[in-house]
Design an enzyme around this catalytic site. Structure first.
Site, PDB file in Angstrom:
ATOM      1  N   CYS A   2     -72.173  32.194  73.689  1.00  0.00           N
ATOM      2  CA  CYS A   2     -72.644  30.837  73.949  1.00  0.00           C
ATOM      3  C   CYS A   2     -71.685  30.121  74.889  1.00  0.00           C
ATOM      4  O   CYS A   2     -70.517  30.476  74.992  1.00  0.00           O
ATOM      5  CB  CYS A   2     -72.827  30.023  72.677  1.00  0.00           C
ATOM      6  N   ARG A  27     -70.657  35.127  79.241  1.00  0.00           N
ATOM      7  CA  ARG A  27     -70.315  35.023  77.823  1.00  0.00           C
ATOM      8  C   ARG A  27     -71.406  35.604  76.930  1.00  0.00           C
ATOM      9  O   ARG A  27     -71.182  35.836  75.749  1.00  0.00           O
ATOM     10  CB  ARG A  27     -70.070  33.560  77.444  1.00  0.00           C
ATOM     11  N   TRP A  75     -76.654  32.228  72.490  1.00  0.00           N
ATOM     12  CA  TRP A  75     -76.767  33.621  72.050  1.00  0.00           C
ATOM     13  C   TRP A  75     -77.258  33.567  70.615  1.00  0.00           C
ATOM     14  O   TRP A  75     -76.580  33.052  69.737  1.00  0.00           O
ATOM     15  CB  TRP A  75     -75.398  34.296  72.140  1.00  0.00           C
ATOM     16  N   ASN A 101     -71.424  25.442  69.912  1.00  0.00           N
ATOM     17  CA  ASN A 101     -70.998  26.837  69.766  1.00  0.00           C
ATOM     18  C   ASN A 101     -70.379  27.003  68.386  1.00  0.00           C
ATOM     19  O   ASN A 101     -69.658  26.115  67.925  1.00  0.00           O
ATOM     20  CB  ASN A 101     -69.930  27.203  70.805  1.00  0.00           C
ATOM     21  N   GLY A 102     -70.623  28.155  67.760  1.00  0.00           N
ATOM     22  CA  GLY A 102     -70.019  28.428  66.466  1.00  0.00           C
ATOM     23  C   GLY A 102     -71.055  28.626  65.377  1.00  0.00           C
ATOM     24  O   GLY A 102     -72.238  28.873  65.649  1.00  0.00           O
ATOM     25  N   GLU A 483     -61.708  54.319  74.727  1.00  0.00           N
ATOM     26  CA  GLU A 483     -62.076  53.240  75.634  1.00  0.00           C
ATOM     27  C   GLU A 483     -63.120  53.703  76.646  1.00  0.00           C
ATOM     28  O   GLU A 483     -64.045  52.956  76.984  1.00  0.00           O
ATOM     29  CB  GLU A 483     -60.833  52.711  76.349  1.00  0.00           C
ATOM     30  N   LYS A 487     -66.811  51.957  77.143  1.00  0.00           N
ATOM     31  CA  LYS A 487     -67.295  51.435  78.419  1.00  0.00           C
ATOM     32  C   LYS A 487     -68.675  51.986  78.747  1.00  0.00           C
ATOM     33  O   LYS A 487     -69.560  51.270  79.192  1.00  0.00           O
ATOM     34  CB  LYS A 487     -66.321  51.804  79.549  1.00  0.00           C
ATOM     35  N   GLU A 490     -71.364  50.536  76.379  1.00  0.00           N
ATOM     36  CA  GLU A 490     -71.525  49.090  76.573  1.00  0.00           C
ATOM     37  C   GLU A 490     -72.478  48.767  77.716  1.00  0.00           C
ATOM     38  O   GLU A 490     -73.345  47.903  77.573  1.00  0.00           O
ATOM     39  CB  GLU A 490     -70.166  48.451  76.893  1.00  0.00           C
ATOM     40  N   HIS A 506     -63.883  70.761  63.329  1.00  0.00           N
ATOM     41  CA  HIS A 506     -64.125  70.221  61.993  1.00  0.00           C
ATOM     42  C   HIS A 506     -65.453  69.482  61.907  1.00  0.00           C
ATOM     43  O   HIS A 506     -65.593  68.533  61.132  1.00  0.00           O
ATOM     44  CB  HIS A 506     -62.965  69.302  61.592  1.00  0.00           C
ATOM     45  N   LYS A 605     -69.071  37.987  75.808  1.00  0.00           N
ATOM     46  CA  LYS A 605     -67.704  38.177  76.307  1.00  0.00           C
ATOM     47  C   LYS A 605     -66.669  37.749  75.280  1.00  0.00           C
ATOM     48  O   LYS A 605     -65.724  38.452  75.003  1.00  0.00           O
ATOM     49  CB  LYS A 605     -67.512  37.386  77.603  1.00  0.00           C
TER      50      LYS A 605
END
Length: 610
Positions: A2, A27, A75, A101-102, A483, A487, A490, A506, A605
């Site tokens: 947001c 964001r 969002w 926001n929140g 990482e 990526k 995502e 295993h 974000k």
């Protein structure tokens, strides 16, 4: 997650709000809207989908007239994306509009109470109760009203408010959610992120928890929850507006990949003076290090992965046990910590909710806290005992690139400083690693040459239709694999998983079948033969292997299908170079697949709620 922008001045607010919202797209959002006051009337325009739809609907913001307004990108959390659930929200009498926001944790009980008093709700969001609550408690004095509202809200919030009764003012309140006041010349702003107002000002004031801002075009006043006026010291954000623009690149992510040499320079070079590391006043005296029993490194997502690299480096050179912990797990684990534990908190935004909660828990139990963050004056930076800024500059793409690599570089600096102070590293080895850090930006620059990038793109485009990709490695290569896999999933939506190569036998190897793509990381010379064995096991089951190797290990090509290399560097520093190659690989796969690279679906974000 947001975004908020607010404006008050002499210019028309609509177009400024639209431009500010566009800068907040990174964001994450699924709807947007603006509200503007004109002649005592609040006009609201909202739209589901991309800001482009709001831009068209409002004709660039020109269909609403007025010089005071607020805007929002939402969002979805409470209620699906819809015009009714989009912000701004109006009070029932249409005299107040808010953006939020929140999460309001007690919104259900507030909603029930307000409904019983005759207030009607048009949507399902928790945010709408704020507008109705302001109307309910309004006593003719907005500051007094907002003081009451603050006492009734539970959870986290950053709220922008406009009132038809006070058309020459803009208001804001916050708790545990970022909100800044931008100070312009004859105009002022509120924003959830500097980038929304950076085109107009570099001077900001951070609104504190349970504080109230009353803003006119020429003046800003701040109050605590008791109504006492307080003084706030402005600060300057040294980011350039050009850094928050694409600058000719197709996507912010690609631009930020190529900005990594400069970002790494900012992180490393100012902290090295000769053979000495200076961490912005952060010191570790002998008595403290003698008492130190453990280091906890805490983060989420890519910050957590940076912590895994840091754990390996610090344990190896400092000979101190290091735990790397997901913030979301730490805060509910009743962690064992105290004065003999150093807690390192990592967050690009400095506002990550879980990470901030983890910091507060560690601090409450007596642990010294050291924050590694990018954003100046962010909540985590202010709450920590010590802060080391990465100075990566604004990072707009949701998938972090330069934020991640500069976090690793910062952890290297911390590790080397402690190691030398403890005497757990030889002076010779210390100088070797210090030299590697100093030259790291240029090494990354060399790796981003046109020929090298073209090769990565060629391989990525060849495999863009994969359904599943595995990443394997040992030691720091395993950390880098985590990482790399993140990526890829995502931004390309391909299922990708990273495994410690020694764990293949295993269970994981049962997933390998004809043409399954595996990226094998082979940058550690001492682990070459172990990785060679793992690669052969994948190949023998019909898998396709791309090796990402150091030049010293390039002979691994003989048992793989394709080879990518990184420049010669110290094995301990190779995770940074590996990360850059894997960022490019993920980017070009996503580009070939036609994905929304900068704003991947369902992701935000800055994750400012749990």
């Amino acid at each position: 997650m947001c975004g908020i922008i607010g404006y008050i001045g002499s210019r028309q607010a609509g177009p400024i709000l639209l431009e500010g919202l566009k800068k907040l797209e990174y964001r994450g959002y699924d709807s947007s809207g603006i509200a503007v006051i004109d002649d005592g009337v609040i006009s609201v325009i909202k739209s589901v989908g991309m800001i482009k739809a709001l831009d068209e609907k409002s004709k660039g913001g020109s269909v609403v007239s007025g010089t005071v307004g607020i805007g929002h990108t939402r969002w979805a959390t409470h209620g699906a994306p819809s015009d009714e659930n989009s912000h701004p929200h109006l009070s029932s009498d249409k005299r107040f509009a808010i953006v939020h926001n929140g999460i309001i944790e007690n919104f259900e009980s507030l909603r029930t109470e307000l409904k019983s008093l005759g207030y009607k709700f048009t949507g399902e969001t928790d945010s709408e109760v704020i507008a109705k609550l302001i109307q309910h408690h309004y006593c003719g004095d907005i500051i007094s009203t907002l003081r009451t509202v603050i006492t009734r809200l539970e959870g986290s919030y950053a709220v922008g408010i406009i009132s038809a009764d006070k058309p020459d003012a803009l208001y804001a309140i916050r708790k545990d959610n970022p909100l800044v006041v931008g100070l312009g010349d004859g105009e002022n702003f509120i924003a959830s992120d500097y980038t929304a107002a950076l085109e107009h000002t570099k001077n900001f004031v951070l609104l504190g928890d349970k504080e109230i801002a009353e803003i006119t075009a020429t003046e800003t006043k701040f109050y605590d929850v008791d109504g006492k006026q307080i003084k706030k010291k402005p600060y300057t954000v040294e980011w350039n507006i050009e850094e928050a623009q694409k600058g000719g690149y197709a996507h912010f992510m690609l631009k930020e990949i190529f900005e990594q040499p400069r970002a790494l320079t900012r992180t490393v070079r100012p902290r090295i003076a000769g053979d000495e590391i200076k961490l912005d006043g952060i010191e570790f005296d002998g008595d403290y290090l003698s008492s130190l029993e453990r280091i906890d490194i805490i983060g989420c997502g890519s910050a957590y992965h940076a912590g895994i690299v840091g754990k390996s480096f610090i344990e190896k050179h400092c000979r101190i046990p290091v735990n790397n912990i997901l913030a979301s797990e730490y805060i509910y684990s009743d962690p064992i910590t105290g004065p003999k534990t150093l807690t390192v908190i990592i967050s690009q935004s400095g506002e990550t909710a879980d990470t901030l909660s983890a910091l507060k828990i560690a601090a409450s139990r007596g642990s010294r806290t050291l924050a590694v963050v990018n954003v100046v004056q962010s909540a985590i930076a202010r709450a920590a005992d010590d802060v080391l800024y990465t100075h990566a500059g604004p990072e707009i793409a949701v998938a972090t690139t330069k934020g991640y690599t500069t976090q690793i570089a910062a952890l290297y600096l911390i590790g080397l400083k402690i190691a030398l102070k403890k005497g757990s590293i030889t002076v010779k080895r210390y100088k070797e690693l210090l030299s590697g850090l100093v030259t790291l930006p240029q090494t990354v620059e060399d790796m981003l040459s046109e020929a090298e990038v073209k090769k990565v793109r060629k391989y990525a485009e060849k495999f863009h239709n994969q359904k599943c990709v595995f990443f394997i490695g040992r030691g720091t290569d395993y950390a880098a694999s985590l990482e790399g896999a993140l990526k890829l999933k995502e931004i390309s939506y391909i299922h990708a998983e990273a495994y410690a190569a020694g764990e293949l036998k295993h269970g994981t190897i049962s997933l390998i079948e004809d043409h399954t793509l595996t990226l094998a990381l082979v940058t550690q010379e001492k682990l070459y033969h172990k990785m060679e064995s793992n690669i052969k096991a994948v190949k023998s089951r019909g898998g396709t292997v791309i090796a990402l190797a150091s030049r010293a290990n390039s002979k691994i090509k003989s048992c793989t299908d394709m080879l990518l290399t990184i420049p010669d560097c110290d094995d301990d520093i190779s995770p940074v170079l590996t990360a850059v190659q894997l960022q490019l690989f993920a980017y070009y796969i996503a580009l070939k697949r036609g994905c929304e690279i900068d704003t991947p679906r369902n992701l935000a974000k800055s994750v400012t709620v749990e």
